[in-house]
Write a protein that holds these residues in place. Structure first.
Motif, PDB file in Angstrom:
ATOM      1  N   MET A   1     -29.117 -14.524  13.403  1.00  0.00           N
ATOM      2  CA  MET A   1     -28.670 -15.418  12.336  1.00  0.00           C
ATOM      3  C   MET A   1     -29.766 -15.649  11.307  1.00  0.00           C
ATOM      4  O   MET A   1     -29.495 -15.790  10.117  1.00  0.00           O
ATOM      5  CB  MET A   1     -28.191 -16.751  12.917  1.00  0.00           C
ATOM      6  N   ALA A   2     -31.007 -15.669  11.756  1.00  0.00           N
ATOM      7  CA  ALA A   2     -32.110 -15.823  10.805  1.00  0.00           C
ATOM      8  C   ALA A   2     -32.226 -14.599   9.909  1.00  0.00           C
ATOM      9  O   ALA A   2     -32.653 -14.696   8.759  1.00  0.00           O
ATOM     10  CB  ALA A   2     -33.418 -16.051  11.555  1.00  0.00           C
ATOM     11  N   ALA A   3     -31.833 -13.441  10.428  1.00  0.00           N
ATOM     12  CA  ALA A   3     -31.917 -12.216   9.635  1.00  0.00           C
ATOM     13  C   ALA A   3     -30.820 -12.153   8.575  1.00  0.00           C
ATOM     14  O   ALA A   3     -30.957 -11.438   7.584  1.00  0.00           O
ATOM     15  CB  ALA A   3     -31.823 -10.999  10.555  1.00  0.00           C
TER      16      ALA A   3
ATOM     17  N   ALA B   1     -29.921 -14.899  25.376  1.00  0.00           N
ATOM     18  CA  ALA B   1     -28.802 -14.660  24.458  1.00  0.00           C
ATOM     19  C   ALA B   1     -28.876 -15.608  23.267  1.00  0.00           C
ATOM     20  O   ALA B   1     -28.653 -15.198  22.127  1.00  0.00           O
ATOM     21  CB  ALA B   1     -27.475 -14.821  25.195  1.00  0.00           C
ATOM     22  N   VAL B   2     -29.219 -16.867  23.528  1.00  0.00           N
ATOM     23  CA  VAL B   2     -29.351 -17.842  22.440  1.00  0.00           C
ATOM     24  C   VAL B   2     -30.479 -17.420  21.496  1.00  0.00           C
ATOM     25  O   VAL B   2     -30.329 -17.458  20.268  1.00  0.00           O
ATOM     26  CB  VAL B   2     -29.599 -19.263  22.991  1.00  0.00           C
ATOM     27  N   VAL B   3     -31.595 -16.975  22.058  1.00  0.00           N
ATOM     28  CA  VAL B   3     -32.725 -16.520  21.237  1.00  0.00           C
ATOM     29  C   VAL B   3     -32.310 -15.322  20.384  1.00  0.00           C
ATOM     30  O   VAL B   3     -32.617 -15.251  19.191  1.00  0.00           O
ATOM     31  CB  VAL B   3     -33.946 -16.183  22.124  1.00  0.00           C
ATOM     32  N   ALA B   4     -31.577 -14.372  20.983  1.00  0.00           N
ATOM     33  CA  ALA B   4     -31.133 -13.194  20.236  1.00  0.00           C
ATOM     34  C   ALA B   4     -30.197 -13.587  19.101  1.00  0.00           C
ATOM     35  O   ALA B   4     -30.303 -13.066  17.982  1.00  0.00           O
ATOM     36  CB  ALA B   4     -30.450 -12.207  21.179  1.00  0.00           C
ATOM     37  N   PHE B   5     -29.289 -14.535  19.378  1.00  0.00           N
ATOM     38  CA  PHE B   5     -28.390 -15.000  18.324  1.00  0.00           C
ATOM     39  C   PHE B   5     -29.162 -15.699  17.213  1.00  0.00           C
ATOM     40  O   PHE B   5     -28.873 -15.518  16.035  1.00  0.00           O
ATOM     41  CB  PHE B   5     -27.322 -15.939  18.883  1.00  0.00           C
ATOM     42  N   LYS B   6     -30.141 -16.515  17.589  1.00  0.00           N
ATOM     43  CA  LYS B   6     -30.940 -17.200  16.568  1.00  0.00           C
ATOM     44  C   LYS B   6     -31.665 -16.202  15.688  1.00  0.00           C
ATOM     45  O   LYS B   6     -31.724 -16.362  14.472  1.00  0.00           O
ATOM     46  CB  LYS B   6     -31.945 -18.151  17.234  1.00  0.00           C
TER      47      LYS B   6
END
Length: 137
Positions: A81-83, A73-78
């Protein structure tokens, strides 16, 4: 003590890792504990974990699958957010609304159709309830 690689780690990082080991906390566990409740709840939801059961748990109390779900989930949020590169407030305030009158009318018609379908379902349920009551008499 866990396996530290003194050759690849600077002395300061090695000392911090050693202190974390002595305290029984890793960097990620400390980060999780410092997050406000709303952040932990959001990550639990994104990880498909029941927030009420997990937001107040420390990472040490979770099993490997639960920690992995939160990590994903943290990776998906990162990545999300990068997008998002538009952080200028002006861009967010001036998002054009392309919904024309035709679309609004279609939305109203769809809404009225949904209401009519719900009313029909309610009538059907009421008839069934009356039949059940009549059968019980």
């Amino acid at each position: 003590m866990t396996a530290y690689h003194a050759i690849t780690q600077p002395a300061g990082e090695l000392a911090i890792n050693h202190m974390r080991h002595l305290l029984g906390r890793c960097r990620i566990a400390s980060w999780w504990s410092r997050q406000p409740r709303i952040v932990r709840e959001g990550l639990c939801r994104a990880a498909a974990l029941k927030p009420a059961a997990y937001w107040d748990k420390s990472l040490e109390e979770m099993n490997d699958d639960e920690r992995e779900a939160i990590r994903r989930a943290v990776v998906a949020f990162k990545q999300a957010m990068a997008a998002i590169t538009a952080t200028d407030r002006g861009e967010w305030l001036h998002i054009p609304d392309f919904a024309g009158q035709d679309e609004k009318q279609e939305q109203q018609e769809d809404e009225s159709q949904r209401r009519e379908a719900l009313l029909q379902q309610a009538r059907l349920i009421q008839l069934r309830a009356e039949k059940v009551k009549a059968a019980q008499r």
